[in-house]
Design a protein around this motif. Structure first.
Motif, PDB file in Angstrom:
ATOM      1  N   VAL A 137       0.850  -1.195   0.000  1.00  0.00           N
ATOM      2  CA  VAL A 137       0.000   0.000   0.000  1.00  0.00           C
ATOM      3  C   VAL A 137       0.883   1.242   0.000  1.00  0.00           C
ATOM      4  N   LEU A 138       0.636   2.134  -0.964  1.00  0.00           N
ATOM      5  CA  LEU A 138       1.351   3.399  -1.060  1.00  0.00           C
ATOM      6  C   LEU A 138       0.464   4.510  -0.519  1.00  0.00           C
ATOM      7  N   VAL A 139       1.069   5.440   0.205  1.00  0.00           N
ATOM      8  CA  VAL A 139       0.325   6.568   0.783  1.00  0.00           C
ATOM      9  C   VAL A 139       0.739   7.857   0.086  1.00  0.00           C
TER      10      VAL A 139
ATOM     11  N   ILE B 132       4.490   9.341   0.005  1.00  0.00           N
ATOM     12  CA  ILE B 132       5.294   9.634   1.203  1.00  0.00           C
ATOM     13  C   ILE B 132       5.644   8.389   2.005  1.00  0.00           C
ATOM     14  N   GLY B 133       5.070   7.240   1.624  1.00  0.00           N
ATOM     15  CA  GLY B 133       5.393   6.038   2.386  1.00  0.00           C
ATOM     16  C   GLY B 133       4.785   4.800   1.762  1.00  0.00           C
ATOM     17  N   GLU B 134       5.240   3.641   2.246  1.00  0.00           N
ATOM     18  CA  GLU B 134       4.767   2.351   1.738  1.00  0.00           C
ATOM     19  C   GLU B 134       4.688   1.372   2.888  1.00  0.00           C
ATOM     20  N   SER B 135       3.685   0.483   2.840  1.00  0.00           N
ATOM     21  CA  SER B 135       3.507  -0.526   3.877  1.00  0.00           C
ATOM     22  C   SER B 135       3.166  -1.860   3.234  1.00  0.00           C
ATOM     23  N   GLU B 136       3.560  -2.943   3.896  1.00  0.00           N
ATOM     24  CA  GLU B 136       3.080  -4.259   3.490  1.00  0.00           C
ATOM     25  C   GLU B 136       1.564  -4.276   3.673  1.00  0.00           C
ATOM     26  N   GLY B 137       0.842  -4.881   2.736  1.00  0.00           N
ATOM     27  CA  GLY B 137      -0.612  -4.823   2.753  1.00  0.00           C
ATOM     28  C   GLY B 137      -1.235  -5.309   4.045  1.00  0.00           C
ATOM     29  N   LYS B 138      -0.900  -6.526   4.485  1.00  0.00           N
ATOM     30  CA  LYS B 138      -1.567  -7.092   5.654  1.00  0.00           C
ATOM     31  C   LYS B 138      -1.151  -6.405   6.957  1.00  0.00           C
ATOM     32  N   SER B 139      -0.173  -5.541   6.906  1.00  0.00           N
ATOM     33  CA  SER B 139       0.243  -4.786   8.093  1.00  0.00           C
ATOM     34  C   SER B 139      -0.313  -3.377   8.101  1.00  0.00           C
ATOM     35  N   PHE B 140      -1.142  -3.037   7.102  1.00  0.00           N
ATOM     36  CA  PHE B 140      -1.607  -1.655   6.947  1.00  0.00           C
ATOM     37  C   PHE B 140      -2.825  -1.397   7.838  1.00  0.00           C
TER      38      PHE B 140
ATOM     39  N   GLN C 279       0.952   6.900  11.245  1.00  0.00           N
ATOM     40  CA  GLN C 279       2.402   7.088  11.324  1.00  0.00           C
ATOM     41  C   GLN C 279       2.965   7.596  10.003  1.00  0.00           C
ATOM     42  N   LEU C 280       2.512   6.986   8.898  1.00  0.00           N
ATOM     43  CA  LEU C 280       3.019   7.377   7.587  1.00  0.00           C
ATOM     44  C   LEU C 280       2.527   8.771   7.200  1.00  0.00           C
TER      45      LEU C 280
END
Length: 510
Positions: free
Chosen positions: A467-469, A476-484, A491-492
């Motif tokens: 997931v991109l924010v 401005i940031g990226e997260s693993e999908g299942k941790s989003f 935080q992001l």
């Protein structure tokens, strides 16, 4: 036991032989936040119209403040304190904020002359009740969806509302606006005003409501305190089936992406966007209103061509200056607003499905081949599980979930390599949402690359590998999908401003 504000007992209602409500009962207490849940077509809207006097029940009784109302009409319902805020808010875009809030009250008094100063004062007092400050002279057409909603709530309070019914109140709101609306609802509750809201977003249901009434096929399934239910039970009561809420997982992809951007920019909208989507990957994209996410999608699809940077398809730089260019490179786009941007509402389901692939439906003489059209349409109706009386029915007659499937079918029929989905489940009930998600996952497993743009954090978490924010036109940031989670989002998103501020301070100190 708390005093009931409104009671509907054993309500039945039929339309042309269709039994819309079957022995339905609903009780709402003073100062209670109550959720009415169920899939599209379960009878929620009909029940709301009965309690607001739009429809008279065939059988059953309505009591407001304990008093039996045998012939309730809309004016009597409003005078009794029942106010309904529909999804379109029923406001006048060409009038000012003050006029939308207070003009009805002035007209109801049948005055020959409008006291504009008093009307503005009345409007200001109504806005103060919900704790917002809006320009009273602003034309409503220029305001955000959230502000329009607050105007509708303020107008309801002017009529001494005791119960405010909100139909899908957060559908078009950002996370920040949803939080603001929840604060307003909590304030109304403290003032003893009851809220009945309809929502497909289960996280909001659990956070906001004290009691939940669930309907299915025109009947009551259960009415229970929220703390006695969990997500799994709620979904089962709404749909009558177990919903797969597992995560979509795929091996980390390497090699040449299906789609890649390098410093893609559109003046005034976004800048320096670099992202990649591999075969079988579902990449999420989220951000507040104005972050540039929709403009990015429209640039990738050629609706608003980028002014800088590069787009690569299968490793080759491509020039996308139009929708035809995007289609030629295997890119499809399902817009967020299916009603105004995705469908021809008056046209048939059949025509809506084949409009993007009409050239492939011709015979050797260049004429539309009716048999080929019917075969294409029948195939996609079966693949996507579209429930329709006939392919020749106007697409406007379908439920929201089935309309979304028709939009998907239109673009999937073109056999795209990259599918951009903007709000794929907006206004769609939980069962249809799961079905749509399953279709997207199956397509990704077959090698399709998907960019999913959404405000729905659980939707992103369950379906996306990454997931991109976006914020203010930048990623401005990226997260693993299942941790989003909500915490990761905060935080992001919010941490970005803090980091920018620290960097600026370090620079000034240096």
């Amino acid at each position: 036991m708390p005093k009931a504000l409104i009671e509907l007992n054993h309500i039945n209602k039929s339309f042309a032989g269709v039994h819309a409500l079957k022995d339905v009962s609903l009780r709402i207490d003073y100062g209670e936040v109550h959720c009415l849940a169920g899939e599209n077509g379960c009878g929620k809207s009909t029940l709301i119209k009965v309690m607001s006097g739009v429809h008279a029940p065939d059988h059953g009784e309505i009591r407001i403040d304990g008093e039996l109302r045998s012939q309730l009409n809309p004016i009597e319902a409003i005078n009794s304190g029942v106010q309904v805020i529909y999804q379109d808010f029923s406001i006048f875009p060409n009038l000012t904020v003050a006029e939308n809030i207070a003009l009805n009250g002035e007209l109801a008094q049948r005055k020959k002359w409008i006291n504009w100063s008093k009307m503005r004062q009345t409007a200001k007092q109504a806005l103060d009740k919900v704790g917002v400050d809006l320009d009273l002279n602003a034309k409503v057409e220029h305001l955000s969806v959230a502000d329009k909603q607050l105007i509708a709530i303020s107008r309801a309070l002017m009529h001494r509302a005791k119960l405010i019914v909100m139909d899908e109140p957060t559908t078009a709101l950002t996370q920040k606006e949803v939080r603001a609306l929840f604060r307003v609802i909590e304030g109304l509750k403290r003032d003893g005003i009851s809220i009945l809201f309809v929502s497909h977003k289960l996280e909001e249901v659990f956070e906001l409501s004290e009691r939940i009434t669930i309907m299915r096929n025109g009947k009551n399934v259960i009415s229970e305190r929220t703390d006695q239910l969990n997500r799994e039970k709620l979904v089962y009561y709404m749909t009558g089936r177990q919903i797969d809420e597992s995560y979509y997982e795929v091996e980390k992809k390497t090699g040449t992406p299906l789609l890649r951007t390098d410093n893609l920019s559109l003046k005034g909208c976004f800048e320096h966007i670099s992202l990649s989507i591999h075969p079988g990957e579902i990449v999420g994209l989220t951000g507040l209103l104005g972050s540039g996410r929709t403009e990015l999608a429209e640039s990738l699809f050629g609706l608003t061509p980028a002014t800088g940077g590069l787009i690569y398809r299968d490793g080759q730089a491509v020039n996308i200056q139009s929708v035809q260019d995007a289609e030629g490179h295997g890119i499809a786009y399902v817009p967020e607003d299916r009603l105004t941007e995705g469908l021809f509402l008056e046209q048939s389901i059949e025509r809506n499905m084949v409009v993007s692939v009409i050239d492939g439906q011709k015979d050797k003489w260049g004429m539309i081949d009716g048999k080929k059209v019917k075969s294409t349409v029948r195939s996609w109706i079966e693949k996507l599980g579209i429930v329709a009386h006939s392919p020749l029915s106007p697409v406007k007659t379908l439920s929201g979930g089935n309309q979304q499937r028709v939009v998907l079918a239109r673009w999937l029929a073109a056999n795209p390599k990259v599918l951009i989905l903007n709000g794929p489940s907006v206004g769609v009930d939980i069962g249809s949402k799961e079905d749509i998600h399953q279709v997207i996952r199956d397509l990704a497993r077959q090698g399709l690359g998907v960019l999913m743009i959404s405000d729905d954090l659980p939707e992103l978490r369950q379906n996306c590998n990454r997931v991109l924010v976006m914020k203010r036109g930048r990623i401005i940031g990226e997260s693993e999908g299942k941790s989003f989670t909500q915490e990761v989002w905060s935080q992001l998103h919010d941490g970005h401003d803090e980091e920018a501020g620290l960097a600026e301070n370090r620079g000034s100190t240096a």
